[in-house]
Design a protein around this motif. Structure first.
Motif, PDB file in Angstrom:
ATOM      1  N   GLU A   3      13.476  -2.264   1.460  1.00 46.35           N
ATOM      2  CA  GLU A   3      13.793  -0.869   1.744  1.00 46.35           C
ATOM      3  C   GLU A   3      13.492  -0.020   0.528  1.00 46.35           C
ATOM      4  OE1 GLU A   3      17.719  -0.358   3.337  1.00 46.35           O
ATOM      5  OE2 GLU A   3      17.250  -1.561   5.101  1.00 46.35           O
ATOM      6  N   THR A   4      13.181   1.238   0.793  1.00 45.38           N
ATOM      7  CA  THR A   4      12.927   2.209  -0.266  1.00 45.38           C
ATOM      8  C   THR A   4      13.292   3.590   0.251  1.00 45.38           C
ATOM      9  OG1 THR A   4      11.316   2.907  -1.941  1.00 45.38           O
ATOM     10  CG2 THR A   4      10.510   2.691   0.323  1.00 45.38           C
ATOM     11  N   TYR A   5      13.202   4.573  -0.624  1.00 51.72           N
ATOM     12  CA  TYR A   5      13.536   5.946  -0.272  1.00 51.72           C
ATOM     13  C   TYR A   5      12.368   6.866  -0.583  1.00 51.72           C
ATOM     14  CZ  TYR A   5      18.217   4.059  -0.117  1.00 51.72           C
ATOM     15  OH  TYR A   5      19.306   3.297   0.203  1.00 51.72           O
ATOM     16  N   TYR A  53      15.140  23.047   0.266  1.00 53.69           N
ATOM     17  CA  TYR A  53      16.022  22.245   1.113  1.00 53.69           C
ATOM     18  C   TYR A  53      15.295  20.941   1.395  1.00 53.69           C
ATOM     19  CZ  TYR A  53      19.395  25.912   1.999  1.00 53.69           C
ATOM     20  OH  TYR A  53      20.378  26.857   1.850  1.00 53.69           O
ATOM     21  N   GLY A  54      16.055  19.853   1.490  1.00 55.58           N
ATOM     22  CA  GLY A  54      15.394  18.590   1.736  1.00 55.58           C
ATOM     23  C   GLY A  54      16.352  17.482   2.101  1.00 55.58           C
ATOM     24  N   PHE A  55      15.810  16.272   2.106  1.00 55.94           N
ATOM     25  CA  PHE A  55      16.564  15.082   2.483  1.00 55.94           C
ATOM     26  C   PHE A  55      15.806  13.862   1.966  1.00 55.94           C
ATOM     27  CE2 PHE A  55      13.684  16.408   5.790  1.00 55.94           C
ATOM     28  CZ  PHE A  55      12.978  15.257   6.084  1.00 55.94           C
ATOM     29  N   ASP A  56      16.457  12.713   2.034  1.00 58.10           N
ATOM     30  CA  ASP A  56      15.814  11.448   1.683  1.00 58.10           C
ATOM     31  C   ASP A  56      15.658  10.619   2.946  1.00 58.10           C
ATOM     32  OD1 ASP A  56      15.736  12.060  -1.014  1.00 58.10           O
ATOM     33  OD2 ASP A  56      17.634  11.075  -1.455  1.00 58.10           O
ATOM     34  N   ILE A  92       5.660  21.565   1.195  1.00 56.93           N
ATOM     35  CA  ILE A  92       6.568  20.425   1.271  1.00 56.93           C
ATOM     36  C   ILE A  92       6.090  19.360   0.304  1.00 56.93           C
ATOM     37  CG2 ILE A  92       7.488  18.608   2.786  1.00 56.93           C
ATOM     38  CD1 ILE A  92       6.910  20.630   5.122  1.00 56.93           C
ATOM     39  N   VAL A  93       7.024  18.806  -0.456  1.00 53.42           N
ATOM     40  CA  VAL A  93       6.715  17.726  -1.390  1.00 53.42           C
ATOM     41  C   VAL A  93       7.310  16.434  -0.832  1.00 53.42           C
ATOM     42  CG1 VAL A  93       6.989  16.843  -3.730  1.00 53.42           C
ATOM     43  CG2 VAL A  93       6.671  19.299  -3.358  1.00 53.42           C
ATOM     44  N   VAL A  94       6.448  15.433  -0.653  1.00 56.71           N
ATOM     45  CA  VAL A  94       6.853  14.095  -0.208  1.00 56.71           C
ATOM     46  C   VAL A  94       6.748  13.196  -1.432  1.00 56.71           C
ATOM     47  CG1 VAL A  94       6.313  12.184   1.337  1.00 56.71           C
ATOM     48  CG2 VAL A  94       5.957  14.537   2.101  1.00 56.71           C
ATOM     49  N   ASN A  95       7.895  12.725  -1.918  1.00 56.35           N
ATOM     50  CA  ASN A  95       7.928  12.015  -3.185  1.00 56.35           C
ATOM     51  C   ASN A  95       8.575  10.634  -3.030  1.00 56.35           C
ATOM     52  OD1 ASN A  95       7.942  11.378  -5.903  1.00 56.35           O
ATOM     53  ND2 ASN A  95       9.695  12.671  -6.367  1.00 56.35           N
ATOM     54  N   PRO A  96       7.776   9.565  -3.082  1.00 59.15           N
ATOM     55  CA  PRO A  96       8.387   8.232  -3.031  1.00 59.15           C
ATOM     56  C   PRO A  96       9.200   7.991  -4.293  1.00 59.15           C
ATOM     57  CG  PRO A  96       6.039   8.067  -3.488  1.00 59.15           C
ATOM     58  CD  PRO A  96       6.335   9.514  -3.243  1.00 59.15           C
ATOM     59  N   LYS A  97      10.406   7.498  -4.125  1.00 65.32           N
ATOM     60  CA  LYS A  97      11.280   7.277  -5.277  1.00 65.32           C
ATOM     61  C   LYS A  97      10.836   6.057  -6.083  1.00 65.32           C
ATOM     62  CE  LYS A  97      14.714  10.227  -4.104  1.00 65.32           C
ATOM     63  NZ  LYS A  97      15.826  10.810  -4.749  1.00 65.32           N
ATOM     64  N   ASP A 128       0.842  -1.192   0.000  1.00 65.44           N
ATOM     65  CA  ASP A 128       0.000   0.000   0.000  1.00 65.44           C
ATOM     66  C   ASP A 128       0.886   1.255   0.000  1.00 65.44           C
ATOM     67  OD1 ASP A 128      -1.931   1.929   0.259  1.00 65.44           O
ATOM     68  OD2 ASP A 128      -2.523   1.363   2.294  1.00 65.44           O
ATOM     69  N   TRP A 129       1.364   1.644  -1.177  1.00 64.81           N
ATOM     70  CA  TRP A 129       2.214   2.823  -1.305  1.00 64.81           C
ATOM     71  C   TRP A 129       1.470   4.083  -0.908  1.00 64.81           C
ATOM     72  CZ3 TRP A 129       7.319   2.496  -2.038  1.00 64.81           C
ATOM     73  CH2 TRP A 129       7.823   1.279  -2.505  1.00 64.81           C
ATOM     74  N   ASP A 130       0.197   4.177  -1.284  1.00 62.36           N
ATOM     75  CA  ASP A 130      -0.599   5.358  -0.931  1.00 62.36           C
ATOM     76  C   ASP A 130      -0.696   5.520   0.590  1.00 62.36           C
ATOM     77  OD1 ASP A 130      -1.150   5.998  -3.616  1.00 62.36           O
ATOM     78  OD2 ASP A 130      -2.879   4.662  -3.646  1.00 62.36           O
ATOM     79  N   GLY A 131      -0.909   4.406   1.287  1.00 61.77           N
ATOM     80  CA  GLY A 131      -1.003   4.445   2.745  1.00 61.77           C
ATOM     81  C   GLY A 131       0.298   4.866   3.398  1.00 61.77           C
ATOM     82  N   MET A 132       1.426   4.373   2.860  1.00 64.09           N
ATOM     83  CA  MET A 132       2.734   4.738   3.402  1.00 64.09           C
ATOM     84  C   MET A 132       2.984   6.229   3.225  1.00 64.09           C
ATOM     85  SD  MET A 132       6.146   5.512   2.436  1.00 64.09           S
ATOM     86  CE  MET A 132       6.299   4.899   0.782  1.00 64.09           C
ATOM     87  N   VAL A 133       2.716   6.765   2.025  1.00 61.00           N
ATOM     88  CA  VAL A 133       2.932   8.190   1.768  1.00 61.00           C
ATOM     89  C   VAL A 133       1.993   9.025   2.635  1.00 61.00           C
ATOM     90  CG1 VAL A 133       2.754  10.021   0.033  1.00 61.00           C
ATOM     91  CG2 VAL A 133       3.851   7.858  -0.546  1.00 61.00           C
TER      92      VAL A 133
END
Length: 161
Positions: free
Chosen positions: A67-69, A130-133, A44-49, A6-11
């Motif tokens: 694992e993922t980023y 500015y951001g991070f993974d 803020i943009v939250v973007n699953p890789k 469930d990628w949508d749920g994780m994001v």
């Protein structure tokens, strides 16, 4: 089609945690945006890789850790505001209490990687990024309709592991 994770749920969970940390609403903590339809600053943009690194020992795709980023980028018209918000988020996401809360939703924060400026020099100079993974460990769980080795019957009887 079988959904294996469930990628949508994780994001959604990551976005909600960032909204809790920053006090920004869902219109300002988004998954993606299109050019010309940006929210007001800061956002803020939250973007699953979308990359999946499976553990080397996981032989069954039905129930495997992987694992993922997820990239988290703060956009602002004020350089220091973008820096402060990004720094606060990444620091708080490393807190053991937040780790525990995210683990209740099946998300393990492995590491916060590369907190840095992501401002592109070619873009308009009035927007700073500015951001991070986030390196995350997740669990894939689904029931396959295909028979497994445990389910195989032969004429001589049940085959056991």
């Amino acid at each position: 089609m079988i959904r294996t994770f469930d990628w949508d749920g994780m994001v959604k969970t990551i976005r909600e945690r960032i909204m809790d940390i920053t006090g920004l609403d869902g219109l300002h903590v988004i998954e993606e945006y299109q050019s010309g339809k940006k929210p007001s600053f800061p956002f803020i943009v939250v973007n699953p890789k979308g990359n999946v690194i499976r553990d080397w020992w996981a032989h069954s795709p039905n129930h495997e850790p992987f694992e993922t980023y997820v990239s988290v980028t703060v956009h602002s018209n004020l350089k220091m505001q973008s820096l402060h918000i990004s720094d606060d988020i990444q620091a708080i996401l490393r807190d053991p209490e937040v780790h525990y809360e995210l683990s209740q939703d099946g998300i393990t924060v492995v590491d916060v990687l590369d907190p840095s400026s992501r401002t592109v020099l070619i873009t308009v100079s009035s927007e700073y990024e500015y951001g991070f993974d986030l390196q995350l460990r997740l669990q894939r769980n689904f029931d396959s309709k295909l028979p497994t080795f445990d389910d195989y019957n032969n004429p001589n009887g049940q085959v056991n592991k």
